[in-house]
Each structure stands twice: as C-alpha cells, then as structure tokens.
Design an enzyme around this catalytic site. Structure first.
Site, PDB file in Angstrom:
ATOM      1  N   HIS A   1       0.853  -1.191   0.000  1.00 40.97           N
ATOM      2  CA  HIS A   1       0.000   0.000   0.000  1.00 40.97           C
ATOM      3  C   HIS A   1       0.889   1.242   0.000  1.00 40.97           C
ATOM      4  O   HIS A   1       1.999   1.230   0.536  1.00 40.97           O
ATOM      5  CB  HIS A   1      -0.885   0.025   1.240  1.00 40.97           C
ATOM      6  CG  HIS A   1      -1.959  -1.006   1.242  1.00 40.97           C
ATOM      7  ND1 HIS A   1      -3.119  -0.850   1.955  1.00 40.97           N
ATOM      8  CD2 HIS A   1      -2.066  -2.215   0.635  1.00 40.97           C
ATOM      9  CE1 HIS A   1      -3.890  -1.909   1.798  1.00 40.97           C
ATOM     10  NE2 HIS A   1      -3.270  -2.745   1.003  1.00 40.97           N
TER      11      HIS A   1
ATOM     12  N   GLU B   1       0.807   3.908   1.743  1.00 42.28           N
ATOM     13  CA  GLU B   1       1.195   4.369   3.070  1.00 42.28           C
ATOM     14  C   GLU B   1       2.367   3.566   3.625  1.00 42.28           C
ATOM     15  O   GLU B   1       3.314   4.140   4.178  1.00 42.28           O
ATOM     16  CB  GLU B   1       0.025   4.261   4.058  1.00 42.28           C
ATOM     17  CG  GLU B   1      -1.204   5.045   3.664  1.00 42.28           C
ATOM     18  CD  GLU B   1      -2.228   4.239   2.885  1.00 42.28           C
ATOM     19  OE1 GLU B   1      -3.428   4.457   3.120  1.00 42.28           O
ATOM     20  OE2 GLU B   1      -1.842   3.397   2.048  1.00 42.28           O
TER      21      GLU B   1
ATOM     22  N   CYS C   1      -6.331   2.180   5.464  1.00 43.96           N
ATOM     23  CA  CYS C   1      -7.008   0.964   5.922  1.00 43.96           C
ATOM     24  C   CYS C   1      -6.495   0.631   7.328  1.00 43.96           C
ATOM     25  O   CYS C   1      -5.523   1.225   7.800  1.00 43.96           O
ATOM     26  CB  CYS C   1      -6.730  -0.175   4.950  1.00 43.96           C
ATOM     27  SG  CYS C   1      -5.031  -0.794   5.008  1.00 43.96           S
TER      28      CYS C   1
ATOM     29  N   CYS D   1      -2.651  -0.077   7.419  1.00 40.51           N
ATOM     30  CA  CYS D   1      -1.809   1.110   7.272  1.00 40.51           C
ATOM     31  C   CYS D   1      -1.932   2.042   8.473  1.00 40.51           C
ATOM     32  O   CYS D   1      -0.938   2.648   8.898  1.00 40.51           O
ATOM     33  CB  CYS D   1      -2.167   1.839   5.986  1.00 40.51           C
ATOM     34  SG  CYS D   1      -1.746   0.884   4.505  1.00 40.51           S
TER      35      CYS D   1
END
Length: 149
Positions: free
Chosen positions: A53, A55, A83, A86
């Site tokens: 991801h 992040e 999410c 993260c």
C-alpha cells in the site's frame, strides 16, 4: 510544504498507480519541518504483494531516509483514508499526524469505520486531519473503478 501542496503531490503520485493496474492511492511523508522525505503509490498488483500500500511504502522510505523507525513529528499525507493495516503501521512508526483526502466508508481505519490512530487503548495516538482535496481524491478513485467495469 503545506497540506494542500502535499495532497496535490500525493494525487500526482496516485496517478502513477494506474499505469500498472493498481488502485490510485498516493502517499507523501513530511518530516517535522514540512519537507517531503518520501512519496509512494499503491503497488499491490505490480508486486503481487497485498501489503504494498502507498502508506506502508512511504513509511518504509521515510524510516530508511531518517535512519530511524520512530517517525515522531512526521506527517503522512494520503489521498484515501488509510485501511486498518496502514493505520496501525502509522501507530507503530509513531507518526505524528495523518492527513487524508477521501474517506473510505467500507474499510477506513483512521476515521470512518475504525479510528485506530486515536484508540485510547494503544500506546501512541496520532492527530488526524481529513477532507483535504477530498473531491479530487474521490474523483480519481471513481474514475478508476468506473473504467474497471
């Protein structure tokens, strides 16, 4: 760099994810002085890695650049609400602030569904700011998903 400028950079980064079929989410890490120290976009499809991801990649790059896993005073700017994975990574990294654009009502881990960064049961709490360029961030995601159908 202010949060609007950082979000514009995150949006630019997010557009790069589309080139390899990833959901267009971009992230920028700012050091305590407001300097950009890392940028990233989703690379799950490109890397066949469910943890790639934007992040997480930005947090990793910032920690490597800092030579320290504790990112006290750093700000994570991201186009979509993090999410739960993260959001928890930001807590573990001791990030000082998360700024995000579009809310994620289905899987949001930093405000909409869960509020992990400010959970009183955890040992670190993160300041949150949301809604920065939210319409632009949401539009980018809507366009991506409408093209997928």
């Amino acid at each position: 760099m202010n949060h609007i400028e950082a979000m514009e950079l995150a949006l630019e980064e997010a557009r790069g994810a589309v080139e390899h079929g990833d959901v267009p989410v971009g992230a920028v890490m700012l050091d305590p002085e407001g300097n950009v120290v890392a940028t990233a976009h989703n690379r799950k499809e490109e890397r066949n890695d469910p943890t790639a991801h934007a992040e997480l990649l930005a947090i990793q790059r910032a920690a490597n650049q800092a030579g320290e896993w504790r990112l006290d005073g750093y700000t994570l700017v991201v186009t979509l609400e993090p999410c739960p994975m993260c959001a928890m990574a930001a807590v573990w990294a001791r990030v000082g602030k998360i700024v995000f654009g579009a809310a994620d009502l289905k899987t949001g881990g930093a405000w909409s569904l869960f509020n992990i960064p400010q959970d009183k049961r955890l040992n670190h709490h993160i300041e949150l700011e949301h809604g920065i360029l939210a319409e632009e961030c949401a539009r980018l995601l809507e366009e991506f998903f409408s093209n997928q159908r």
